[in-house]
Enzyme design. Structure first.
Site, PDB file in Angstrom:
ATOM      1  N   ARG A  81       0.835  -1.202   0.000  1.00 46.29           N
ATOM      2  CA  ARG A  81       0.000   0.000   0.000  1.00 46.29           C
ATOM      3  C   ARG A  81       0.865   1.245   0.000  1.00 46.29           C
ATOM      4  O   ARG A  81       1.876   1.294   0.693  1.00 46.29           O
ATOM      5  CB  ARG A  81      -0.882   0.007   1.259  1.00 46.29           C
ATOM      6  CG  ARG A  81      -2.168  -0.729   1.093  1.00 46.29           C
ATOM      7  CD  ARG A  81      -2.895  -0.907   2.384  1.00 46.29           C
ATOM      8  NE  ARG A  81      -3.007   0.308   3.201  1.00 46.29           N
ATOM      9  CZ  ARG A  81      -3.713   0.368   4.331  1.00 46.29           C
ATOM     10  NH1 ARG A  81      -4.363  -0.699   4.772  1.00 46.29           N
ATOM     11  NH2 ARG A  81      -3.788   1.481   5.020  1.00 46.29           N
ATOM     12  N   ARG A 102       0.575   8.110  10.359  1.00 49.10           N
ATOM     13  CA  ARG A 102      -0.661   7.396  10.707  1.00 49.10           C
ATOM     14  C   ARG A 102      -0.678   7.027  12.194  1.00 49.10           C
ATOM     15  O   ARG A 102      -1.717   7.050  12.838  1.00 49.10           O
ATOM     16  CB  ARG A 102      -0.810   6.145   9.823  1.00 49.10           C
ATOM     17  CG  ARG A 102      -1.227   6.510   8.405  1.00 49.10           C
ATOM     18  CD  ARG A 102      -0.991   5.385   7.439  1.00 49.10           C
ATOM     19  NE  ARG A 102      -1.764   4.205   7.745  1.00 49.10           N
ATOM     20  CZ  ARG A 102      -1.425   2.967   7.376  1.00 49.10           C
ATOM     21  NH1 ARG A 102      -0.324   2.761   6.688  1.00 49.10           N
ATOM     22  NH2 ARG A 102      -2.188   1.961   7.675  1.00 49.10           N
TER      23      ARG A 102
HETATM   24  P1  AMP Z   1      -7.085   1.562   6.891  1.00 47.38           P
HETATM   25  O1  AMP Z   1      -7.196   0.670   5.734  1.00 47.38           O
HETATM   26  O2  AMP Z   1      -8.186   1.352   7.902  1.00 47.38           O
HETATM   27  O3  AMP Z   1      -5.719   1.579   7.525  1.00 47.38           O
HETATM   28  O4  AMP Z   1      -7.316   3.059   6.347  1.00 47.38           O
HETATM   29  C1  AMP Z   1      -6.439   3.633   5.398  1.00 47.38           C
HETATM   30  C2  AMP Z   1      -6.648   5.134   5.337  1.00 47.38           C
HETATM   31  O5  AMP Z   1      -7.995   5.415   4.937  1.00 47.38           O
HETATM   32  C3  AMP Z   1      -6.476   5.877   6.641  1.00 47.38           C
HETATM   33  O6  AMP Z   1      -5.119   6.165   6.925  1.00 47.38           O
HETATM   34  C4  AMP Z   1      -7.298   7.131   6.367  1.00 47.38           C
HETATM   35  O7  AMP Z   1      -6.605   8.025   5.517  1.00 47.38           O
HETATM   36  C5  AMP Z   1      -8.479   6.577   5.589  1.00 47.38           C
HETATM   37  N1  AMP Z   1      -9.579   6.169   6.493  1.00 47.38           N
HETATM   38  C6  AMP Z   1     -10.048   4.918   6.721  1.00 47.38           C
HETATM   39  N2  AMP Z   1     -11.062   4.936   7.605  1.00 47.38           N
HETATM   40  C7  AMP Z   1     -11.235   6.234   7.957  1.00 47.38           C
HETATM   41  C8  AMP Z   1     -12.110   6.912   8.850  1.00 47.38           C
HETATM   42  N3  AMP Z   1     -13.003   6.247   9.585  1.00 47.38           N
HETATM   43  N4  AMP Z   1     -11.997   8.256   8.936  1.00 47.38           N
HETATM   44  C9  AMP Z   1     -11.119   8.950   8.204  1.00 47.38           C
HETATM   45  N5  AMP Z   1     -10.249   8.381   7.370  1.00 47.38           N
HETATM   46  C10 AMP Z   1     -10.301   7.033   7.233  1.00 47.38           C
END
Ligand code: AMP
Length: 217
Positions: A161, A172
């Site tokens: 990713r 993050r």
């Molecule tokens: P993840 O796959 O859950 O690690 O999400 C990857 C990225 O998507 C995060 O670093 C955020 O940029 C965005 N993202 C995912 N879920 C959310 C959320 N609930 N609120 C805001 N951004 C989100």
């Protein structure tokens, strides 16, 4: 059951969510996966989200909350769901509470996956995800695919990713500590939080999680 999964990036939320959702026969709803699907389909929502994601920031609530609520309103989520990556800040948690209340339902548990920070960085740096199905997750040392670069489950191409680069991971983690961790206290006041260690083999963590959720069924 209605469950929220929380934990820092690299805690294995996506991996555990896929197994837990299957065991509990509820849909796995990942806002990160929904954003990535929108990006690969080139939708307007995907275009809006991409820059925030690439920088390791949260996508604004106006975009995120609507998308998550639309997904939760689908028929397969009527009797339960496992939320992975949503809510990610207190205002999203409040919006979720309002939406659940409107449907006269409640969360059953918030499963908090705990993992030390140095482990998080190791996990993310080696993480490889399947292009066809992002719940198929591998690791260059901890969970190697049989053939390098190829998903064992469906033959899809494995990739890293863009937001798994070291700088973005640091960002993050900072966002997790400042914005997401406060939701654990928010849910603690509601008596919903179950914390487990996310260290160990994938199936061990799943078993630990199932055991922890038993009391909440
Ligand atoms: P993840 O796959 O859950 O690690 O999400 C990857 C990225 O998507 C995060 O670093 C955020 O940029 C965005 N993202 C995912 N879920 C959310 C959320 N609930 N609120 C805001 N951004 C989100």
């Amino acid at each position: 059951m209605r469950i929220v999964l929380v934990g820092p990036p690299g805690a294995g939320k996506g991996t555990q969510a896929a197994f837990l959702a299957k065991n509990l026969s509820i849909p796995h709803i990942s806002t990160g996966d929904l954003f990535r699907a929108n990006i690969s389909q080139g939708t307007e929502l995907g275009k809006q989200a991409k820059a925030y994601m690439d920088a390791g920031n949260l996508v604004p609530d106006e975009v995120t909350i609507g998308m998550a609520k639309d997904r939760m309103a689908k028929p397969d989520a009527e009797n339960g769901f496992l939320l992975d990556g949503f809510p990610r800040n207190v205002s999203q948690a409040e919006a979720l509470d309002v939406a659940l209340k409107a449907d006269d339902v409640k969360l059953d548990a918030v499963l908090d996956l705990e993992v030390p920070e140095d482990e998080v960085v190791k996990r993310i740096a080696g993480r490889r995800i399947c292009r066809k199905d992002s719940s198929h997750v591998f690791h260059v040392t901890y969970s190697q695919p049989k053939q390098e670069g190829v998903c064992d489950v469906c033959g899809g191409e494995l990739y890293q990713r863009e937001d798994d680069s070291e700088d973005t991971v640091r960002k993050r983690l900072e966002v997790y500590h400042t914005q997401t961790e406060p939701i654990i206290d928010y849910y603690r006041t509601q008596g919903l939080v179950v914390t487990i260690s996310a260290l160990g083999k994938v199936d061990e963590v799943t078993a630990r999680a199932m055991e922890a959720l038993k009391g909440d069924k």
